[in-house]
Design a protein around this motif. Sequence first.
Motif, mmCIF file in Angstrom:
data_model
loop_
_atom_site.group_PDB
_atom_site.id
_atom_site.type_symbol
_atom_site.label_atom_id
_atom_site.label_comp_id
_atom_site.label_asym_id
_atom_site.label_seq_id
_atom_site.Cartn_x
_atom_site.Cartn_y
_atom_site.Cartn_z
ATOM 1 N N GLY A 1 100.765 11.238 25.426
ATOM 2 C CA GLY A 1 101.042 9.969 25.352
ATOM 3 C C GLY A 1 103.206 10.178 25.093
ATOM 4 N N GLN A 2 103.301 11.489 24.836
ATOM 5 C CA GLN A 2 104.862 11.345 25.597
ATOM 6 C C GLN A 2 105.370 12.062 26.320
ATOM 7 O OE1 GLN A 2 106.584 12.989 21.788
ATOM 8 N NE2 GLN A 2 105.350 14.207 21.646
ATOM 9 N N SER B 1 100.606 8.633 29.629
ATOM 10 C CA SER B 1 101.807 7.872 28.702
ATOM 11 C C SER B 1 102.616 6.885 29.053
ATOM 12 C CB SER B 1 102.432 9.205 28.178
ATOM 13 O OG SER B 1 102.117 10.619 28.292
ATOM 14 N N THR C 1 105.712 3.295 27.210
ATOM 15 C CA THR C 1 106.173 4.102 26.013
ATOM 16 C C THR C 1 107.871 4.282 26.609
ATOM 17 O OG1 THR C 1 105.946 6.651 27.757
ATOM 18 C CG2 THR C 1 104.920 6.405 26.219
ATOM 19 N N HIS D 1 105.456 7.125 21.848
ATOM 20 C CA HIS D 1 104.075 7.628 21.505
ATOM 21 C C HIS D 1 102.894 6.715 21.965
ATOM 22 C CE1 HIS D 1 101.152 10.648 21.516
ATOM 23 N NE2 HIS D 1 101.818 12.081 20.855
#
Length: 428
Positions: free
Chosen positions: A158-159, A184, A187, A309
């Motif tokens: 997620g980042q 991700s 973001t 994130h």
Amino acid sequence: MIADSSPLALLGGRKTISAPFQRFNSIGQEEVDAAKAVVETGVLSKFLGCWDPDFFGGPKVQEFERAAERYFGVRHAITVNSWTSGLIAAVGAIGIEPGDEVIVSPWTMCASATAILHWNAIPVFADIEPDTFCIDASSIEANITPYTKAVMVVDIFGQSANMDAIMVIAEKHGLRVITDSAQSPGTRYGAKVGGTLAHVGGYSLNYHKHIHTGEGGILVTDDAAIAERLQLIRNHAEAVVGDKGVTDLRNMVGYNFRLGEIEAAIGIEQLKKLDGFVASRQRAAQRLTAGLSGLRGLRTPMVRPGSTHAYYHYPLVLELNRLPVGRARILEALDAEGVPGVSGGYQLLHLLPMYQQKIAYGSRGFPWTSDICHRDVSYAKGICPVAEQLHDSTFLGFALCAFELADHEVDQIVAAFWKVWRNLEALA
Ligand SMILES: *Cc1c(COP(=O)(O)O)cnc(C)c1O
């Protein structure tokens, strides 16, 4: 929160979580209506695999691509029928030669690396950062050889990876960079949208991800030449290049990686919801972090400064030297308390049988044993010590994207962790 002083469920006590959590379903009435409207037109796809206005696909595919360009802030968005297809197209589009080396993280879904093998290039695994699980810029640099052509960066869980440092290294060594931001979408990385900092990148639209179209993917790039090559590989390049007047025929073996009109129409609705889904993951993750922060020997997720994130996964790390029991026992206890979606380890690609035995195509070890391969690339245990230690003993992940957690559900997870931690000695 009332402390539960009953014994662990694993040891005969009461379960902390008895009702199953609501599974995440991103599909609503808007998607139903959008899909129905397409079906009613009878035009479920409009691609033509030759040089024609329909080479670019039907109205919904093109509308979805324009919406994605606005959302991600890129010049070109190109949809595909899966992100695996997208990764294959990306590696082909940057002009890879057979035998070129592409540096990739071992801590990812298998397609990040097989997309490299697909063009008979050689995956070289670099280690990861212990706190973000993304590929480590210094390990990329240490793995560069005269044969290195590109880096496949995975924005895992997620980042974004440390893109500033990675792009500096790439510039210095003349490397192309691809980002796999399947996990991700939605973001920020500094002033830019996460996943848009490399030469080409993109997102998955499979049904596990934040937004989905069943199966699907979106490629993003600011480079017009790469965009054209992506479109060609997506749609039978070899039959198009003549009439289109394309003279650069490198990797112009084309495929059918085309997204359908129904999926594209659903994608248009999903993209509108992405920010909301990401915000709800962030809210749940922040509540989890606040609740779990006091537990000894448990490291809550680190968010890279200056970026956000999207919490596909909520990653935790055990500091085993501060704990009286190992990970397997803790997982057993959490599972018995009813915590869903928690697991140890994560895929570690270099240890898969295909890399261990070096057999990708046929049975004789192609491409590694062929003379296109410049050197003996190692996939031995030990080449990625950080990833291996996390995988074997210290990583504990929660599949956050699988649920739509309400505050009281987050609190139940936190209560289960506290209960297990209060009883670690009894577990030992
Ligand atoms: C999901 C995923 C993929 C593959 O995407 P598909 O759309 O399923 O083909 C690739 N890389 C990562 C990191 C993923 O999580």
